[in-house]
Design a protein around this motif. Sequence first.
Motif, mmCIF file in Angstrom:
data_model
loop_
_atom_site.group_PDB
_atom_site.id
_atom_site.type_symbol
_atom_site.label_atom_id
_atom_site.label_comp_id
_atom_site.label_asym_id
_atom_site.label_seq_id
_atom_site.Cartn_x
_atom_site.Cartn_y
_atom_site.Cartn_z
ATOM 1 N N ILE A 36 -2.650 11.846 7.531
ATOM 2 C CA ILE A 36 -3.710 10.855 7.382
ATOM 3 C C ILE A 36 -3.158 9.494 7.766
ATOM 4 C CG2 ILE A 36 -5.197 9.655 5.699
ATOM 5 C CD1 ILE A 36 -5.281 12.296 4.122
ATOM 6 N N ARG A 37 -4.010 8.656 8.373
ATOM 7 C CA ARG A 37 -3.566 7.323 8.794
ATOM 8 C C ARG A 37 -4.538 6.252 8.324
ATOM 9 N NH1 ARG A 37 -3.253 5.904 15.091
ATOM 10 N NH2 ARG A 37 -5.433 5.274 14.736
ATOM 11 N N PHE A 38 -3.981 5.211 7.705
ATOM 12 C CA PHE A 38 -4.698 3.977 7.402
ATOM 13 C C PHE A 38 -4.200 2.900 8.371
ATOM 14 C CE2 PHE A 38 -5.742 6.061 3.531
ATOM 15 C CZ PHE A 38 -6.727 5.347 2.873
ATOM 16 N N SER A 39 -5.102 2.071 8.874
ATOM 17 C CA SER A 39 -4.734 0.911 9.684
ATOM 18 C C SER A 39 -5.069 -0.338 8.871
ATOM 19 C CB SER A 39 -5.503 0.895 11.003
ATOM 20 O OG SER A 39 -5.329 2.108 11.719
ATOM 21 N N ILE A 40 -4.033 -1.066 8.464
ATOM 22 C CA ILE A 40 -4.208 -2.196 7.554
ATOM 23 C C ILE A 40 -3.983 -3.501 8.309
ATOM 24 C CG2 ILE A 40 -3.347 -3.308 5.461
ATOM 25 C CD1 ILE A 40 -2.536 -0.509 4.482
ATOM 26 N N HIS A 41 -4.992 -4.378 8.260
ATOM 27 C CA HIS A 41 -4.959 -5.646 8.982
ATOM 28 C C HIS A 41 -4.874 -6.816 8.006
ATOM 29 C CE1 HIS A 41 -6.203 -8.853 11.800
ATOM 30 N NE2 HIS A 41 -5.789 -8.032 12.744
ATOM 31 N N ALA A 42 -4.540 -7.970 8.530
ATOM 32 C CA ALA A 42 -4.501 -9.181 7.699
ATOM 33 C C ALA A 42 -5.875 -9.524 7.137
ATOM 34 C CB ALA A 42 -3.970 -10.367 8.514
ATOM 35 N N PHE A 43 -6.924 -9.057 7.797
ATOM 36 C CA PHE A 43 -8.277 -9.355 7.350
ATOM 37 C C PHE A 43 -8.780 -8.349 6.307
ATOM 38 C CE2 PHE A 43 -9.187 -11.581 11.670
ATOM 39 C CZ PHE A 43 -8.350 -12.619 11.279
ATOM 40 N N HIS A 44 -7.867 -7.528 5.782
ATOM 41 C CA HIS A 44 -8.149 -6.734 4.596
ATOM 42 C C HIS A 44 -7.633 -7.498 3.372
ATOM 43 C CE1 HIS A 44 -8.189 -3.120 7.430
ATOM 44 N NE2 HIS A 44 -9.401 -3.156 6.884
ATOM 45 N N SER A 45 -8.103 -7.113 2.208
ATOM 46 C CA SER A 45 -7.687 -7.760 0.967
ATOM 47 C C SER A 45 -7.096 -6.734 0.016
ATOM 48 C CB SER A 45 -8.885 -8.437 0.294
ATOM 49 O OG SER A 45 -9.813 -7.455 -0.154
ATOM 50 N N HIS A 46 -6.373 -7.217 -1.012
ATOM 51 C CA HIS A 46 -5.849 -6.319 -2.037
ATOM 52 C C HIS A 46 -6.991 -5.587 -2.741
ATOM 53 C CE1 HIS A 46 -1.882 -8.353 -1.747
ATOM 54 N NE2 HIS A 46 -1.450 -7.177 -2.148
ATOM 55 N N GLU A 100 -9.818 -4.612 -1.452
ATOM 56 C CA GLU A 100 -10.239 -3.508 -0.591
ATOM 57 C C GLU A 100 -9.221 -2.376 -0.603
ATOM 58 O OE1 GLU A 100 -12.799 -5.546 2.964
ATOM 59 O OE2 GLU A 100 -10.693 -6.111 2.819
ATOM 60 N N LEU A 101 -7.950 -2.717 -0.629
ATOM 61 C CA LEU A 101 -6.917 -1.685 -0.685
ATOM 62 C C LEU A 101 -7.024 -0.885 -1.982
ATOM 63 C CD1 LEU A 101 -3.810 -3.582 0.753
ATOM 64 C CD2 LEU A 101 -5.243 -1.901 1.905
ATOM 65 N N ALA A 115 -9.902 1.427 -1.727
ATOM 66 C CA ALA A 115 -9.543 2.556 -0.867
ATOM 67 C C ALA A 115 -8.686 3.563 -1.633
ATOM 68 C CB ALA A 115 -8.804 2.057 0.372
ATOM 69 N N LEU A 116 -7.774 3.073 -2.450
ATOM 70 C CA LEU A 116 -6.929 3.966 -3.247
ATOM 71 C C LEU A 116 -7.753 4.770 -4.245
ATOM 72 C CD1 LEU A 116 -3.906 1.594 -3.872
ATOM 73 C CD2 LEU A 116 -3.760 3.835 -2.763
ATOM 74 N N VAL A 117 -8.736 4.137 -4.837
ATOM 75 C CA VAL A 117 -9.609 4.830 -5.788
ATOM 76 C C VAL A 117 -10.330 5.988 -5.097
ATOM 77 C CG1 VAL A 117 -11.679 4.602 -7.227
ATOM 78 C CG2 VAL A 117 -9.912 2.836 -7.289
ATOM 79 N N ILE A 118 -10.886 5.715 -3.905
ATOM 80 C CA ILE A 118 -11.600 6.764 -3.161
ATOM 81 C C ILE A 118 -10.631 7.855 -2.717
ATOM 82 C CG2 ILE A 118 -12.952 7.249 -1.075
ATOM 83 C CD1 ILE A 118 -14.046 4.364 -1.316
ATOM 84 N N LEU A 119 -9.472 7.470 -2.210
ATOM 85 C CA LEU A 119 -8.481 8.458 -1.770
ATOM 86 C C LEU A 119 -8.043 9.331 -2.937
ATOM 87 C CD1 LEU A 119 -6.552 9.602 0.384
ATOM 88 C CD2 LEU A 119 -4.921 7.807 -0.256
ATOM 89 N N GLU A 120 -7.783 8.719 -4.066
ATOM 90 C CA GLU A 120 -7.347 9.481 -5.238
ATOM 91 C C GLU A 120 -8.440 10.426 -5.715
ATOM 92 O OE1 GLU A 120 -4.422 8.467 -8.955
ATOM 93 O OE2 GLU A 120 -5.845 6.954 -8.295
ATOM 94 N N ALA A 121 -9.689 9.969 -5.661
ATOM 95 C CA ALA A 121 -10.808 10.844 -6.013
ATOM 96 C C ALA A 121 -10.914 12.013 -5.039
ATOM 97 C CB ALA A 121 -12.108 10.046 -6.026
ATOM 98 N N ALA A 122 -10.648 11.756 -3.753
ATOM 99 C CA ALA A 122 -10.679 12.821 -2.744
ATOM 100 C C ALA A 122 -9.605 13.868 -3.035
ATOM 101 C CB ALA A 122 -10.476 12.223 -1.354
ATOM 102 N N ILE A 123 -8.425 13.409 -3.397
ATOM 103 C CA ILE A 123 -7.333 14.332 -3.722
ATOM 104 C C ILE A 123 -7.694 15.147 -4.964
ATOM 105 C CG2 ILE A 123 -4.925 14.465 -4.460
ATOM 106 C CD1 ILE A 123 -4.420 11.921 -2.772
ATOM 107 N N HIS A 124 -8.205 14.468 -5.980
ATOM 108 C CA HIS A 124 -8.609 15.132 -7.216
ATOM 109 C C HIS A 124 -9.659 16.200 -6.922
ATOM 110 C CE1 HIS A 124 -9.231 15.112 -11.667
ATOM 111 N NE2 HIS A 124 -10.440 15.514 -11.318
ATOM 112 N N PHE A 183 0.832 -1.200 0.000
ATOM 113 C CA PHE A 183 0.000 0.000 0.000
ATOM 114 C C PHE A 183 0.873 1.259 0.000
ATOM 115 C CE2 PHE A 183 -2.951 3.061 2.027
ATOM 116 C CZ PHE A 183 -4.017 2.942 1.143
ATOM 117 N N LYS A 184 1.960 1.233 0.739
ATOM 118 C CA LYS A 184 2.872 2.376 0.751
ATOM 119 C C LYS A 184 3.424 2.650 -0.643
ATOM 120 C CE LYS A 184 4.693 2.479 5.486
ATOM 121 N NZ LYS A 184 5.929 2.409 6.290
#
Length: 402
Positions: free
Chosen positions: A357-367, A369-370, A373-382, A301-302
């Motif tokens: 900004i902080r994301f907390s990423i757990h083993a019970f997340h999936s690629h 979902e990540l 999340a990137l799509v929404i974050l990128e839309a927020a930045i845009h 994710f980083k």
Amino acid sequence: MPTRWPHFQDLCLPLGDSLYFNIGTCVPLLDPIHEAITQANHSLQSPSPKPWLVTESVCMEARRKLASLLGAHPSEISLTENGTFSMNAIIAGIPWQAGDGMIVTAHEHVSSLVPCFNIAKRYGLSVTLVDPEGKTDEELIDALANAIDQRTRLIVASHVTWNTGRILPVADICRLARDHRVLTLIDGAQGAGNVDVDVKAIGCDAYALSGHKWLLGPTGTGACYITAKLVEQLWPLAAGYQSITGFSLDGQIDWKMDSQKMEGSTKNIALYAGLTRSLELLEQYHLPAITSRIHHLAAWFKQQLLLLPGVTLFTDLSFSASGLVCFRIEGLAHEEIVDYCLKHHLYIRHLPRPDGIRFSIHAFHSHTELIRALVILEAAIHHARKQRGQYPTSTLVASHRE
């Protein structure tokens, strides 16, 4: 290694299609934990001639599970209501003398800093802050070593910092402290369940943790590992029948000689039944596999975040990744970004210190979902840049990532 990892939506049906990346603050009450709490509460409806024995049975099972998690013995585990209480219990329990000092990293949470400042004001102590920012692990150890003097009694440091996600070199910090006969208190609120923890290998005198974050337990639960040597020195913050083996009316108190000395009285055993169930869930998926998956998901994710213009990581790729991914976005208001994400059912948090900004990423997340999340974050930045009259020439790219 599990062949299939559960998703938080599988474990918490009310989440629905939401993306929850704020475990570092508090995990939603998962369905299996809710069931365990409900069952425990139901059992309490039946009268018992010795209810304290029921309480102790539930609490001992929680201590056993926590001890296994931390590489400790159950007698070294004190149950508390959260990590903050654990930190206060140790800091306030030390027999301080006026003029004593403590060293604290500048990246500690308010729940570590305020207890230190509080006790310092009460007893006339000095608090020296050492800033990890911009320092390698070796430079941080050198800075701590230079801060130690003959009055230093305690070093307080996080296993994983809440605001940068950095894994601090806690074993080296504790080794340094032992060489100078200084006590160590490790804040493990963001450590236990996020990264591997072996308190004996770390060599700390105390390790405080919260149940409601990476351990996936209910709010109102926490614990503290305390060595027998330190227990002997401490004054209980909340003394009661749980703390003693006996007393007399002339004021004689016979303290327990294990970590239960720091426990006071009756607990909400339904919550500890819930915590035990959450620890069983982690055991089911093998904790080393969980922390390894967290590391790999967070590192991936980083790398994706760095593809976004203006993003700067608070802990760069040269450091081992914890599940906390913290960053800033140049020229934008982070609270606005977080608000936009929340409106689109992406749960993250704004950091006040440092602003980010902080994301907390757990083993019970999936690629998957990540990527969402990137799509929404990128839309927020845009959206934020467009609001400021900054019209990006690039199109959204997160949706094309694999």
